[in-house]
Design a protein around this motif. Structure first.
Motif, PDB file in Angstrom:
ATOM      1  N   ILE A  14       3.142 142.636  71.190  1.00  0.00           N
ATOM      2  CA  ILE A  14       4.505 141.421  71.782  1.00  0.00           C
ATOM      3  C   ILE A  14       5.342 142.119  70.261  1.00  0.00           C
ATOM      4  N   PRO A  15       6.650 142.634  70.929  1.00  0.00           N
ATOM      5  CA  PRO A  15       7.760 142.710  69.796  1.00  0.00           C
ATOM      6  C   PRO A  15       7.971 141.300  69.184  1.00  0.00           C
ATOM      7  N   PRO A  16       8.739 141.212  67.746  1.00  0.00           N
ATOM      8  CA  PRO A  16       9.165 139.368  67.396  1.00  0.00           C
ATOM      9  C   PRO A  16      10.242 138.959  68.929  1.00  0.00           C
ATOM     10  N   SER A  17      11.245 140.048  69.371  1.00  0.00           N
ATOM     11  CA  SER A  17      11.791 139.459  70.693  1.00  0.00           C
ATOM     12  C   SER A  17      11.979 138.881  71.542  1.00  0.00           C
ATOM     13  N   GLU A  18      10.461 138.940  71.630  1.00  0.00           N
ATOM     14  CA  GLU A  18       9.358 138.278  73.136  1.00  0.00           C
ATOM     15  C   GLU A  18       9.631 136.472  72.467  1.00  0.00           C
ATOM     16  N   GLU A  19       9.949 136.233  72.102  1.00  0.00           N
ATOM     17  CA  GLU A  19       9.165 134.663  71.545  1.00  0.00           C
ATOM     18  C   GLU A  19       8.761 134.482  72.751  1.00  0.00           C
ATOM     19  N   ASP A  20       8.571 134.116  74.124  1.00  0.00           N
ATOM     20  CA  ASP A  20       8.180 133.934  74.886  1.00  0.00           C
ATOM     21  C   ASP A  20       6.462 134.211  75.210  1.00  0.00           C
ATOM     22  N   VAL A  39     -11.865 133.689  66.452  1.00  0.00           N
ATOM     23  CA  VAL A  39     -10.120 133.636  67.275  1.00  0.00           C
ATOM     24  C   VAL A  39     -10.281 134.522  65.987  1.00  0.00           C
ATOM     25  N   ILE A  40      -9.544 135.245  66.445  1.00  0.00           N
ATOM     26  CA  ILE A  40      -8.929 136.954  65.471  1.00  0.00           C
ATOM     27  C   ILE A  40      -7.410 137.346  66.596  1.00  0.00           C
ATOM     28  N   ILE A  41      -6.231 137.099  66.104  1.00  0.00           N
ATOM     29  CA  ILE A  41      -5.367 137.776  66.460  1.00  0.00           C
ATOM     30  C   ILE A  41      -5.026 139.161  65.788  1.00  0.00           C
ATOM     31  N   TYR A  42      -4.761 140.620  66.476  1.00  0.00           N
ATOM     32  CA  TYR A  42      -4.829 142.303  66.059  1.00  0.00           C
ATOM     33  C   TYR A  42      -2.836 142.187  66.670  1.00  0.00           C
ATOM     34  N   LEU A  43      -2.428 142.413  65.335  1.00  0.00           N
ATOM     35  CA  LEU A  43      -1.072 142.844  65.700  1.00  0.00           C
ATOM     36  C   LEU A  43      -1.302 144.504  65.312  1.00  0.00           C
ATOM     37  N   ALA A  44      -0.172 144.603  66.743  1.00  0.00           N
ATOM     38  CA  ALA A  44      -0.361 146.497  65.850  1.00  0.00           C
ATOM     39  C   ALA A  44       1.115 147.075  66.874  1.00  0.00           C
ATOM     40  N   LEU A  45       1.366 147.925  66.420  1.00  0.00           N
ATOM     41  CA  LEU A  45       2.389 148.111  66.989  1.00  0.00           C
ATOM     42  C   LEU A  45       3.651 147.387  66.812  1.00  0.00           C
ATOM     43  N   HIS A  46       4.864 146.989  67.335  1.00  0.00           N
ATOM     44  CA  HIS A  46       5.979 146.085  67.284  1.00  0.00           C
ATOM     45  C   HIS A  46       5.876 145.119  66.666  1.00  0.00           C
ATOM     46  N   SER A  47       4.447 144.384  66.607  1.00  0.00           N
ATOM     47  CA  SER A  47       4.266 142.580  66.754  1.00  0.00           C
ATOM     48  C   SER A  47       3.597 142.754  65.301  1.00  0.00           C
ATOM     49  N   VAL A  48       3.506 144.040  64.511  1.00  0.00           N
ATOM     50  CA  VAL A  48       3.773 143.303  62.670  1.00  0.00           C
ATOM     51  C   VAL A  48       4.737 143.160  62.415  1.00  0.00           C
ATOM     52  N   MET A  49       5.938 143.659  63.289  1.00  0.00           N
ATOM     53  CA  MET A  49       6.723 142.653  62.769  1.00  0.00           C
ATOM     54  C   MET A  49       7.138 140.868  63.026  1.00  0.00           C
ATOM     55  N   ILE A  50       6.482 140.603  63.833  1.00  0.00           N
ATOM     56  CA  ILE A  50       5.935 139.204  63.439  1.00  0.00           C
ATOM     57  C   ILE A  50       6.054 138.351  62.690  1.00  0.00           C
ATOM     58  N   VAL A  51       5.027 139.157  62.136  1.00  0.00           N
ATOM     59  CA  VAL A  51       4.378 138.654  60.494  1.00  0.00           C
ATOM     60  C   VAL A  51       4.940 138.843  58.488  1.00  0.00           C
ATOM     61  N   LYS A  52       5.939 140.193  59.436  1.00  0.00           N
ATOM     62  CA  LYS A  52       6.922 140.498  58.466  1.00  0.00           C
ATOM     63  C   LYS A  52       7.809 139.538  58.337  1.00  0.00           C
ATOM     64  N   ARG A  53       7.368 138.754  56.448  1.00  0.00           N
ATOM     65  CA  ARG A  53       7.815 137.520  56.328  1.00  0.00           C
ATOM     66  C   ARG A  53      10.206 137.518  56.323  1.00  0.00           C
ATOM     67  N   SER A  54      10.883 138.564  56.410  1.00  0.00           N
ATOM     68  CA  SER A  54      12.127 138.478  56.419  1.00  0.00           C
ATOM     69  C   SER A  54      12.132 138.287  57.772  1.00  0.00           C
ATOM     70  N   VAL A  55      11.575 138.768  58.336  1.00  0.00           N
ATOM     71  CA  VAL A  55      11.174 139.171  60.151  1.00  0.00           C
ATOM     72  C   VAL A  55      11.236 137.520  60.932  1.00  0.00           C
ATOM     73  N   PHE A  56      10.011 136.942  60.607  1.00  0.00           N
ATOM     74  CA  PHE A  56       9.343 136.107  60.645  1.00  0.00           C
ATOM     75  C   PHE A  56      10.239 134.628  60.506  1.00  0.00           C
ATOM     76  N   GLU A  57      11.005 134.652  58.997  1.00  0.00           N
ATOM     77  CA  GLU A  57      11.911 134.010  59.345  1.00  0.00           C
ATOM     78  C   GLU A  57      13.125 133.843  59.801  1.00  0.00           C
ATOM     79  N   LYS A  58      13.265 134.158  60.497  1.00  0.00           N
ATOM     80  CA  LYS A  58      14.397 134.593  61.401  1.00  0.00           C
ATOM     81  C   LYS A  58      14.207 134.069  63.200  1.00  0.00           C
ATOM     82  N   LEU A  59      12.339 133.698  63.307  1.00  0.00           N
ATOM     83  CA  LEU A  59      12.339 133.175  64.261  1.00  0.00           C
ATOM     84  C   LEU A  59      12.610 131.973  64.807  1.00  0.00           C
ATOM     85  N   SER A  60      11.892 131.579  66.123  1.00  0.00           N
ATOM     86  CA  SER A  60      12.214 130.068  65.832  1.00  0.00           C
ATOM     87  C   SER A  60      11.529 129.258  65.306  1.00  0.00           C
ATOM     88  N   ASP A  61      11.850 127.905  65.263  1.00  0.00           N
ATOM     89  CA  ASP A  61      10.865 127.025  64.107  1.00  0.00           C
ATOM     90  C   ASP A  61       9.684 127.180  65.301  1.00  0.00           C
TER      91      ASP A  61
END
Length: 118
Positions: A14-20, A39-61
């Motif tokens: 899941i890419p960061p743009s698909e917050e739902d 529970v393990i969440i394995y982030l592949a492809l675009h989903s690694v961007m979710i946990v990149k600090r600069s992107v994470f800070e732009k996600l919803s609260d």
């Protein structure tokens, strides 16, 4: 593996743009954790961007809170090293609590696990 009910792996691209969709996955992962699953969440492809600090800070609260809560509840969040290389994400770019993993590690964790692709 924990002494709980077993292990569940969420494999996601899941890419960061698909917050739902991120929220839905996190909600199910947190429920599984509260029921005693490892529970393990394995982030592949675009989903690694979710946990990149600069992107994470732009996600919803809400999303940031759910990710932080997941880490606190011992949900293992793993960023795929191959995807990180592809998106030029360094280990130091990741938020606290995220583990890096090779694709081969996923197969070891997936042994005797319920795997959900998201």
């Amino acid at each position: 593996m924990s002494e709980g009910k077993g292990r569940i792996i969420f494999f996601t691209t899941i890419p960061p743009s698909e917050e739902d969709r991120i929220q839905a996955m996190l909600r199910i992962a947190l429920i599984a954790s509260s029921l005693g699953y490892e529970v393990i969440i394995y982030l592949a492809l675009h989903s690694v961007m979710i946990v990149k600090r600069s992107v994470f800070e732009k996600l919803s609260d809400n999303i940031r809170s759910m990710i932080t809560d997941a880490v606190k509840r011992n949900v293992k969040i793993m960023a795929c090293k191959v995807a990180m290389e592809g998106f030029n994400v360094k280990e130091g770019d990741l938020i606290s609590g995220v583990i890096t993993a090779e694709p081969r590690d996923l197969f070891e964790y997936a042994r005797n696990a319920i795997t959900v692709s998201w």
